[in-house]
Write a protein that holds these residues in place. Structure first.
Motif: not given
Length: 346
Positions: A130, A133, A139, A150, A155-156, A158
């Motif tokens: 994290t 990140l 990701i 993710a 995550a922004k 995936t």
């Protein structure tokens, strides 16, 4: 033309196979694939990477040497995309100069998924994932589960980047042996806690209850932990030791059945190779396999033993080959190519 700089701290086994497949499936597309890899002792790096990548740079020595080389490569090349592979490269990548590059990260199995370490260490690895990140733009998980993990980490974005086993037609079209009284069962990979040879040993104990057990030969294609290798040999398993990938495939394609016993993985390339070789499979249910919709999944050594016997008795049944064909359609070169273009924005 997009310039993609692949950076990996672990360039043996599945990661090498995955990166080579990225270069192959986008061959002829407006993407330049450059590689910076840290070489580790005993990693099999025999694949033709120099012919596949536009540039290849290798690093030996410490993680600090690797990080400094990666930093220099980013500054010198100024790539459009920085694609990080493996947890260590992913973490070190948080400190790389980014500029206008898109930063992509493929864990190839998160380190906190390991089951050979205590929970406190798993928790540390999870927290490290994290950290920073927000610098990662995408990701690219090699399984749906990796994408889900993710997303849970924050995550922004995936995207599922499916693995693909690129094997030429001469290798991938092998007839199934349905007439021999005995069958050959193979397992592939390092003899290590991740691949869980103990699961196989327990399976062999359960298998002894069946009269068919003496007609089934087991081969572990790979090597590793000396004590684990010894235990396998004492149980009657032939262990090849570490062998080049080409030689491994030659032996793999002669198998009647493939077993996957690993305790944790990202998306195992050996499963995809078995499918491309049209070798029927029995797979242990773990995070990476639980959503595959594959009919021959097992959760315990006892049920794996039962499935092995069932295969021995019915190995001509069309369900085995039909399920493999579905597998190959789901994990195709074209799907990987489409995912790479989406990830890189090309």
């Amino acid at each position: 033309m997009k310039t993609v700089l692949h950076i990996t701290e672990a360039f043996g086994g599945g990661i090498q196979t995955a990166l080579c497949s990225y270069a192959k499936t986008t061959n002829g597309d407006p993407i330049r694939h450059l590689l910076l890899a840290r070489l580790r002792p005993k990693d099999d790096t025999g694949m033709a990477v120099n012919a596949l990548f536009d540039e290849v740079h290798t690093v030996e020595g410490s993680l600090l040497n690797f990080f400094l080389a990666a930093r220099k490569a980013v500054l010198d090349i100024q790539p459009d995309v920085i694609h990080l592979h493996s947890s260590f490269a992913g973490f070190l990548g948080r400190y790389l100069p980014k500029g206008k590059a898109k930063m992509v990260y493929t864990p190839h199995c998160y380190a906190f998924e390991r089951r050979d370490i205590p929970e406190w260490k798993q928790d540390i690895y999870l927290r490290l994932e994290t950290f920073g990140l927000s610098r990662i733009d995408v990701i690219a998980g090699c399984s749906e589960r990796e994408c889900d993990l993710a997303g849970a980490l924050g995550a922004k974005r995936t995207i599922h980047l499916n693995n693909y086993a690129d094997l030429d037609d001469a290798v991938s079209k092998q007839p199934l042996n349905t007439d021999s009284e005995k069958i050959n069962v193979v397992l592939v990979g390092r003899v290590s806690p991740q691949k869980d040879p103990h699961f196989l040993l327990e399976t062999l104990k359960s298998l002894k209850a069946y009269p068919e057990s003496d007609k089934i030969n087991f081969h572990w294609l790979g090597g590793g932990n000396a004590d684990m290798e010894k235990a396998l040999r004492e149980a009657g398993v032939e262990v090849s030791g570490l062998i080049p990938h080409a030689q491994l495939l030659e032996r793999f394609k002669q198998a009647d059945l493939y077993l996957h016993t690993a305790a944790w993985e990202g998306m195992p390339l050996t499963i995809l190779e078995a499918a491309r070789l049209r070798v029927p499979m029995i797979l242990r249910i773990i995070g990476a396999t639980q959503n595959l919709h594959y009919p021959f999944l097992v959760s315990t050594p006892d049920t794996m033993a039962k499935q092995i016997v069932r295969f021995y008795q019915n190995r001509h049944h069309p369900d085995y080959q039909d399920s493999i064909e579905v597998f190959n359609r789901e994990f195709s070169a074209e799907k990987q190519r489409e995912a790479l273009h989406l990830i890189y924005g090309s």
